[in-house]
Design a protein around this motif. Structure first.
Motif, PDB file in Angstrom:
ATOM      1  N   LYS A 135       0.949  -1.232  -0.054  1.00  0.00           N
ATOM      2  CA  LYS A 135       0.032  -0.064  -0.041  1.00  0.00           C
ATOM      3  C   LYS A 135       0.848   1.282   0.017  1.00  0.00           C
ATOM      4  O   LYS A 135       0.595   2.240  -0.728  1.00  0.00           O
ATOM      5  N   ASP A 136       1.775   1.368   0.823  1.00  0.00           N
ATOM      6  CA  ASP A 136       2.731   2.531   0.860  1.00  0.00           C
ATOM      7  C   ASP A 136       3.670   2.555  -0.432  1.00  0.00           C
ATOM      8  O   ASP A 136       3.898   3.586  -1.001  1.00  0.00           O
ATOM      9  N   LEU A 137       4.165   1.538  -1.084  1.00  0.00           N
ATOM     10  CA  LEU A 137       4.872   1.764  -2.110  1.00  0.00           C
ATOM     11  C   LEU A 137       4.226   1.975  -3.386  1.00  0.00           C
ATOM     12  O   LEU A 137       4.348   2.845  -4.188  1.00  0.00           O
ATOM     13  N   LYS A 138       2.942   1.596  -3.508  1.00  0.00           N
ATOM     14  CA  LYS A 138       1.804   2.128  -4.533  1.00  0.00           C
ATOM     15  C   LYS A 138       1.537   3.417  -4.342  1.00  0.00           C
ATOM     16  O   LYS A 138       1.595   4.323  -5.339  1.00  0.00           O
ATOM     17  N   ARG A 139       1.288   4.031  -3.113  1.00  0.00           N
ATOM     18  CA  ARG A 139       1.180   5.341  -2.917  1.00  0.00           C
ATOM     19  C   ARG A 139       2.478   6.228  -3.436  1.00  0.00           C
ATOM     20  O   ARG A 139       2.391   7.174  -3.964  1.00  0.00           O
ATOM     21  N   THR A 140       3.626   5.847  -2.828  1.00  0.00           N
ATOM     22  CA  THR A 140       5.011   6.476  -3.153  1.00  0.00           C
ATOM     23  C   THR A 140       5.103   6.564  -4.767  1.00  0.00           C
ATOM     24  O   THR A 140       5.620   7.491  -5.282  1.00  0.00           O
ATOM     25  N   CYS A 141       5.141   5.410  -5.308  1.00  0.00           N
ATOM     26  CA  CYS A 141       5.154   5.062  -6.793  1.00  0.00           C
ATOM     27  C   CYS A 141       3.972   5.860  -7.790  1.00  0.00           C
ATOM     28  O   CYS A 141       4.346   6.005  -8.849  1.00  0.00           O
TER      29      CYS A 141
END
Length: 121
Positions: free
Chosen positions: A78-84
């Motif tokens: 979830k955090d990586l999707k938001r960051t990318c």
């Protein structure tokens, strides 16, 4: 060879309903799913790689070897999707982010204290 009785197992009981094939308990009292969800999936050697093979020419950044359980992988995803700013999924313990985001993912993992290496691909 064992007796014929050893070749069979109970899958349903009129008293308790469905029986789990893993723990042999009634499905309502089964603990297999909880144990599987909490199990650590990766080896601890984290590799970030860019892949296109078998994906119809689409580029995907994969993160494998994370020593995290399903819940922790979902939070990281979830955090990586938001960051990318991209979509993604967790498949068989491997985090997949749509697009070529190796540098961003490596920076994010380093910020979380996870040592990762860029793998060829």
């Amino acid at each position: 060879m064992g007796s014929r009785k050893d070749d069979y197992r109970v899958v349903y009981s009129t008293d308790s309903g469905s029986i789990c094939s893993g723990c042999q308990r009634p499905s309502a009292k089964c603990t297999c799913a909880e144990q599987k969800r909490k199990a650590v999936l990766g080896s601890g050697t984290v590799r970030v790689r860019r892949e296109t093979k078998g994906r119809g020419g689409k580029t995907v950044t994969t993160v494998s070897g994370l020593a995290l359980n399903q819940e922790q992988l979902a939070t990281l995803l979830k955090d990586l999707k938001r960051t990318c700013g991209a979509g993604g999924a967790v498949k068989e313990g491997v985090v997949e982010i749509q697009g070529d985001h190796c540098d961003v993912v490596l920076r994010e993992l380093a910020a979380r204290g996870i040592a990762a290496k860029r793998a060829g691909g």
